[in-house]
Design an enzyme around this catalytic site. Structure first.
Site, short mmCIF file in Angstrom:
data_model
loop_
_atom_site.label_atom_id
_atom_site.label_comp_id
_atom_site.label_asym_id
_atom_site.label_seq_id
_atom_site.Cartn_x
_atom_site.Cartn_y
_atom_site.Cartn_z
N TYR A 199 -3.88 3.91 5.86
CA TYR A 199 -4.22 3.10 7.54
C TYR A 199 -5.73 3.85 8.20
O TYR A 199 -6.66 2.58 8.56
CB TYR A 199 -3.79 3.06 8.47
N LYS A 241 0.88 -1.07 -0.23
CA LYS A 241 0.26 -0.09 0.02
C LYS A 241 1.03 1.36 -0.40
O LYS A 241 2.04 0.70 0.08
CB LYS A 241 -0.85 -0.31 1.31
#
Ligand code: NDP
Length: 431
Positions: free
Chosen positions: A259, A174
């Site tokens: 996140y 990511k």
């Protein structure tokens, strides 16, 4: 060999010299004692190639971890790791040791000297080490089934496409990309090559985050109304790729703010219908010539739930995640860290306020994540966090930047399906 050992153990039991031991053993097989009574041998049970033991503690005790029963090395799914930087060397390569279904089978790096050392440390054959310009040759290595891309963000697209074209499934770090258009290209390339694409959202595999999501979705907290997510760190070196926009795609938002965004979406299963954001970066600070520091954003969900999220590159580390419901609230401290998560639940208990801290058995979240990918390849099912999950975050991050730039909320088309962008559920993947 096994028979000899078994025989010796039984003879010891029969001789009575393990009279004490025999009272400890419970369950499993049995052997006759000299007096003719039966002594129980706790040898475990083998079912479907897995060894299990019956519990020996009372039901009041928390059960320990069962034996992990890893696949034999030769039967695991082979992974090649692309980019031997900090995350790869500090977290991903060591995590193969606790993996049950994945094994390290190849390396790709632009630094042959470093790659030779790492290959020797982890027992990777020399002919399974490649330069970036040689990625097409991965296709000829049948031991490699998954390519794990761990490069700076702007380099994900090219590596993912190359891996898919070489016939490999792909696990990509990511943020998936630096724009939604790049993410779409990556999804199309993997789909076109009939390969799986998973984005490495490790928190969706981490046990405390999973436990909280499970409890929140079960209604244990009552009606959820608010989520508060914060992920910050104080960056140093202003010349690192994270501070260079063409390599990172942005500052704290795509790196640590992601996140907050992804964990909130994953817990609720809903997709935001509106975002409102503000950005602040310290003046005269070389680290923020190209990318932002602090991003504060509010997400509004179809159910009315609000999420307040903050990421920053210029304040001390804080990585907490709170979920507030009508009947209880819950918090994971260190929620987005590599380790050290603590799950707290606060609720009424009679006339008292109860503050419970749950201690879950520690599991390496990188191993869990790689094992999930390995099982998806083996069972031919869609990963829990496929490319579409990454694309949705790219779309939302673009909306967050747009809102910060205009000062206005940005409306998003309602997505009413629960877990609209997620693949197979995680229920049994500890197996
Ligand atoms: P590093 O800078 O430590 O390592 C990146 C590696 O990529 C380098 O060591 C190098 O490996 C290779 N590379 C190839 N081209 C370049 C280039 N132009 N500039 C820099 N490196 C290059 O980064 P990280 O390991 O911290 O991050 C890699 C990826 O992992 C990022 O996408 C990041 O967002 C993600 N990440 C995810 C985390 C998580 O918890 N899931 C945590 C940290 C990062 P080589 O010398 O072998 O070619």
């Amino acid at each position: 060999m096994h028979d000899d050992f078994d025989e010796t153990r039984r003879r010891l039991l029969l001789s009575g010299s393990l009279g004490l031991a025999s009272t400890f053993y419970a369950g499993g097989g049995s052997a006759a004692t000299p007096s003719g009574s039966t002594t129980v041998v706790d040898e475990g049970t083998v079912i479907g190639g897995k060894v299990t033991f019956p519990p020996i503690d009372a039901a009041s005790e928390t059960p320990g971890n069962p034996p992990p029963n890893p696949d034999p090395a030769g039967q695991r799914v082979g992974f090649a790791v692309v980019g031997l930087g900090r995350l790869a060397l500090q977290n991903i390569l060591p995590a193969f040791a606790q993996s049950k279904h994945a094994r390290l089978a190849g390396l790709v790096s632009g630094d042959p000297a470093k790659m030779r050392i790492i290959a020797a440390q982890y027992g990777v054959p020399r002919d399974a080490c490649y330069g970036y310009e040689e990625m097409a040759r991965l296709g000829g290595n049948a031991a490699i089934q998954v390519v794990y891309v761990v490069l700076p963000n702007a380099l994900h697209r090219h590596a993912v496409i190359q891996a898919a074209q070489a016939g490999k499934h792909v696990l990509c770090e990511k943020p998936m990309a630096t724009s939604a258009d790049e993410a779409r290209e990556m999804i199309a390339a993997c789909r076109g090559a009939d390969r799986k694409l998973m984005i490495a959202y490790r928190c969706q595999y981490e046990v405390n985050n999973r436990e909280l999501a499970k409890r929140a979705r079960s209604g244990e907290l009552g009606r959820i109304q608010f989520v508060d997510a914060i992920n910050t760190q104080n960056q140093g070196d202003p010349t690192q790729w994270r501070q260079i926009k063409r390599l990172s795609g942005g500052g704290s938002l795509p790196d640590v703010g992601l996140y907050c965004l992804n964990t909130t979406r994953a817990l609720l299963g809903e997709e935001p219908i509106e975002v409102l954001a503000r950005i602040h970066s310290p003046d005269q600070d070389d680290r923020f010539r190209e990318v932002e520091s602090t991003v504060s954003f509010v997400l509004r969900f179809p159910s009315g739930i609000l999420a307040n999220c903050v990421s920053s590159y210029s304040v001390h580390t804080q990585r907490n995640f709170r979920v507030l419901g009508s009947d209880a609230s819950a918090e994971i401290t260190n929620a987005f860290a590599y380790e050290g998560q603590k799950l707290h639940i606060t609720r009424r208990d009679g006339q008292a306020e109860a503050n419970i801290q749950l201690s879950l058995a520690v599991r390496n979240q990188f191993s869990l994540e790689m094992d999930h990918m390995a099982l998806c390849v083996r069972k031919n099912v869609e990963p829990r966090t496929p490319g579409e999950e990454g694309l949705q975050d790219q779309i939302l991050m673009a909306a967050i930047y747009q809102s910060a730039q205009t000062g206005q909320p940005v409306a998003l088309a309602p997505v009413l399906r629960q877990d609209a962008y997620r693949g197979s559920p995680l229920d049994n993947d500890f197996d």
